[in-house]
Structures are given as structure tokens and as C-alpha cells.
Scaffold this motif. Structure first.
Motif, PDB file in Angstrom:
ATOM      1  N   HIS A   1       0.849  -1.184   0.000  1.00 59.08           N
ATOM      2  CA  HIS A   1       0.000   0.000   0.000  1.00 59.08           C
ATOM      3  C   HIS A   1       0.888   1.238   0.000  1.00 59.08           C
ATOM      4  O   HIS A   1       1.949   1.251   0.619  1.00 59.08           O
ATOM      5  N   ALA A   2       0.463   2.255  -0.712  1.00 62.74           N
ATOM      6  CA  ALA A   2       1.178   3.532  -0.727  1.00 62.74           C
ATOM      7  C   ALA A   2       0.173   4.667  -0.818  1.00 62.74           C
ATOM      8  O   ALA A   2      -0.836   4.559  -1.513  1.00 62.74           O
ATOM      9  N   LYS A   3       0.456   5.728  -0.073  1.00 63.31           N
ATOM     10  CA  LYS A   3      -0.313   6.963  -0.184  1.00 63.31           C
ATOM     11  C   LYS A   3       0.669   8.068  -0.515  1.00 63.31           C
ATOM     12  O   LYS A   3       1.715   8.198   0.125  1.00 63.31           O
ATOM     13  N   ILE A   4       0.317   8.858  -1.524  1.00 62.18           N
ATOM     14  CA  ILE A   4       1.211   9.908  -1.999  1.00 62.18           C
ATOM     15  C   ILE A   4       0.478  11.242  -1.989  1.00 62.18           C
ATOM     16  O   ILE A   4      -0.667  11.325  -2.434  1.00 62.18           O
TER      17      ILE A   4
ATOM     18  N   LYS B   1       7.808  -8.302  12.601  1.00 58.78           N
ATOM     19  CA  LYS B   1       8.595  -9.274  11.836  1.00 58.78           C
ATOM     20  C   LYS B   1       8.166  -9.361  10.383  1.00 58.78           C
ATOM     21  O   LYS B   1       8.945  -9.747   9.525  1.00 58.78           O
ATOM     22  N   GLN B   2       6.888  -9.024  10.085  1.00 57.05           N
ATOM     23  CA  GLN B   2       6.418  -9.210   8.714  1.00 57.05           C
ATOM     24  C   GLN B   2       5.734  -8.002   8.097  1.00 57.05           C
ATOM     25  O   GLN B   2       5.213  -8.094   6.998  1.00 57.05           O
ATOM     26  N   ARG B   3       5.722  -6.865   8.784  1.00 53.33           N
ATOM     27  CA  ARG B   3       5.161  -5.660   8.179  1.00 53.33           C
ATOM     28  C   ARG B   3       5.848  -4.432   8.745  1.00 53.33           C
ATOM     29  O   ARG B   3       6.259  -4.417   9.898  1.00 53.33           O
ATOM     30  N   ALA B   4       5.964  -3.428   7.877  1.00 51.48           N
ATOM     31  CA  ALA B   4       6.608  -2.180   8.282  1.00 51.48           C
ATOM     32  C   ALA B   4       5.969  -1.018   7.539  1.00 51.48           C
ATOM     33  O   ALA B   4       5.586  -1.152   6.378  1.00 51.48           O
ATOM     34  N   SER B   5       5.853   0.101   8.229  1.00 51.18           N
ATOM     35  CA  SER B   5       5.318   1.326   7.626  1.00 51.18           C
ATOM     36  C   SER B   5       6.380   2.413   7.685  1.00 51.18           C
ATOM     37  O   SER B   5       7.022   2.606   8.717  1.00 51.18           O
TER      38      SER B   5
ATOM     39  N   VAL C   1       4.175   4.250   3.006  1.00 49.92           N
ATOM     40  CA  VAL C   1       4.112   2.911   2.432  1.00 49.92           C
ATOM     41  C   VAL C   1       3.965   1.851   3.510  1.00 49.92           C
ATOM     42  O   VAL C   1       4.419   2.023   4.637  1.00 49.92           O
ATOM     43  N   LEU C   2       3.327   0.760   3.112  1.00 52.15           N
ATOM     44  CA  LEU C   2       3.238  -0.444   3.925  1.00 52.15           C
ATOM     45  C   LEU C   2       3.986  -1.539   3.180  1.00 52.15           C
ATOM     46  O   LEU C   2       3.650  -1.853   2.031  1.00 52.15           O
ATOM     47  N   LEU C   3       5.011  -2.085   3.817  1.00 53.08           N
ATOM     48  CA  LEU C   3       5.787  -3.181   3.253  1.00 53.08           C
ATOM     49  C   LEU C   3       5.447  -4.458   4.009  1.00 53.08           C
ATOM     50  O   LEU C   3       5.277  -4.431   5.228  1.00 53.08           O
ATOM     51  N   LEU C   4       5.363  -5.569   3.275  1.00 57.64           N
ATOM     52  CA  LEU C   4       5.063  -6.866   3.876  1.00 57.64           C
ATOM     53  C   LEU C   4       6.138  -7.866   3.496  1.00 57.64           C
ATOM     54  O   LEU C   4       6.640  -7.856   2.370  1.00 57.64           O
ATOM     55  N   LEU C   5       6.466  -8.748   4.436  1.00 58.60           N
ATOM     56  CA  LEU C   5       7.350  -9.862   4.139  1.00 58.60           C
ATOM     57  C   LEU C   5       6.468 -11.051   3.820  1.00 58.60           C
ATOM     58  O   LEU C   5       5.736 -11.537   4.687  1.00 58.60           O
ATOM     59  N   PRO C   6       6.463 -11.509   2.558  1.00 61.83           N
ATOM     60  CA  PRO C   6       5.566 -12.607   2.186  1.00 61.83           C
ATOM     61  C   PRO C   6       5.893 -13.882   2.962  1.00 61.83           C
ATOM     62  O   PRO C   6       7.060 -14.184   3.200  1.00 61.83           O
ATOM     63  N   LYS C   7       4.837 -14.599   3.353  1.00 62.25           N
ATOM     64  CA  LYS C   7       5.018 -15.875   4.053  1.00 62.25           C
ATOM     65  C   LYS C   7       5.450 -16.957   3.083  1.00 62.25           C
ATOM     66  O   LYS C   7       6.242 -17.819   3.403  1.00 62.25           O
TER      67      LYS C   7
ATOM     68  N   ARG D   1      -3.167   0.546  -3.899  1.00 64.73           N
ATOM     69  CA  ARG D   1      -3.177  -0.776  -3.262  1.00 64.73           C
ATOM     70  C   ARG D   1      -2.628  -1.787  -4.261  1.00 64.73           C
ATOM     71  O   ARG D   1      -3.160  -1.939  -5.357  1.00 64.73           O
ATOM     72  N   PHE D   2      -1.560  -2.448  -3.847  1.00 66.23           N
ATOM     73  CA  PHE D   2      -0.928  -3.473  -4.671  1.00 66.23           C
ATOM     74  C   PHE D   2      -1.469  -4.826  -4.226  1.00 66.23           C
ATOM     75  O   PHE D   2      -1.315  -5.219  -3.075  1.00 66.23           O
TER      76      PHE D   2
END
Length: 177
Positions: free
Chosen positions: A23-26, A44-48, A66-72, A142-143
Motif C-alpha cells: 500500500h502507498a499513499k502519496i 517481523k512481517q510488516r513495516a510502515s 508505504v506499507l511493506l510486507l514480508l511474504p510468508k 493498493r498493490f
């Protein structure tokens, strides 16, 4: 917009390598001269992250959250097709050479954007669309699924929303506010 992306790329590359953009907001109001990158929250699996661009009076003129996710797991196939919504605008493919040019420009050296069939950087696609929609100041992206090199992306617009499809799968959506 590229300065926001470059500032975001200065995060801890070793820790966030392999993470995906969800996710990103600009916000693009006016010109900025100072840029700052802040980690808002991390597990451990998400960061903003929030990148801000301020003017000479320290007023925020630009931002990228941005919201970054570490895929499982790795998801290589997507089976659920969706009906295309909106009016057809255009189509686009991104090559490995274009991704490499973007990596050199942005500093985004995430391993998922490298190799034989890399994932196209989400913000690279946004930067491409920015050239076509420069008059828009607020973007909410939204990706949903990754886009790989040589995937043909079909763009459709309905009102203030851009929908991007690969093989009849909605891969990301942008709402202009």
C-alpha cells in the motif's frame, strides 16, 4: 516524486530485502527541498514508512507513506480472474532493462527486482503513471499481486480510480482523491 522514492530507498536495505509493497499513499502539493524518511512501525512481517518533503518553512508539501510486507510464501500463480472495470486507457510492459534503469535512478536494490523474472517495482509503475496523471495530487495505491517483467498491464479508468490488470487479474488500483 522521484526524490520521495529515493529517500524511501535509503531505509535499512539488508533488513527489508525481499519485502513487497502492499500500500502507498502519496501527496504532491508543491515543491519540497528537504526530505526525511521515518520508520513508523515495524514487526517481523510488516513495516510502515513515512517520507516527507518540506519547503523552506518546514511545511510538508510532499509525502509518501508505504506499507511493506514480508511474504510468508511465494505465490507464483493467481487463479481468480476479475471483470475489468472502467474505460480502457492503455497497456504497458516493463523490461529488465527498464527495471535496471529505475533501480539506478531510485536506489531500490530489493532482491525481488533482480534475476531472470523480477517483480516490477510498484513505485516504478506509479512513477510511470505519474507522467500521465501529473495533475493529481493525492494518490492511494493498493498493490494486490506482483507484476513481473514482460507482463502486459492493461489500465482502465472509472471516475477517480485507475485499475491495472494482468491476464484479467486486478493487480493494483489507484484512487485519486
Amino acid at each position: 516524486m522521484i526524490k520521495l522514492i529515493q529517500t524511501l530507498s535509503n531505509c535499512d536495505k539488508s533488513f527489508f530485502s525481499g519485502w513487497i509493497l502492499a500500500h502507498a499513499k502519496i501527496l504532491l502539493q508543491d515543491k519540497a527541498i528537504h526530505y526525511n524518511n521515518n520508520l513508523i512501525n515495524a514487526t517481523k512481517q510488516r513495516a510502515s514508512f513515512l517520507v516527507t518533503g518540506t519547503d523552506k518553512n518546514n511545511a510538508v508539501q510532499q509525502s509518501l507513506k508505504v506499507l511493506l510486507l514480508l511474504p510468508k510464501t511465494k505465490a507464483n500463480t493467481i487463479s481468480q480472474k476479475t471483470e475489468k472495470i472502467g474505460s480502457y486507457l492503455f497497456k504497458q510492459k516493463f523490461s529488465i532493462a527498464q527495471i535496471n534503469d529505475y533501480i539506478n535512478l531510485s536506489g531500490d536494490k530489493n532482491i525481488i527486482h533482480q534475476g531472470e523474472n523480477p517483480i516490477v517495482p510498484g513505485l516504478m509503475m506509479v512513477l510511470y503513471l505519474y507522467e500521465k496523471f501529473k495533475d493529481q495530487t493525492k494518490w492511494d495505491i493498493r498493490f494486490l499481486y506482483p507484476v513481473h517483467t514482460d507482463d502486459e498491464i492493461f489500465f482502465y479508468q472509472q471516475d477517480n480510480t485507475i485499475n491495472a490488470y494482468v491476464n484479467d487479474i486486478l493487480v493494483f488500483t489507484i484512487k485519486f482523491k
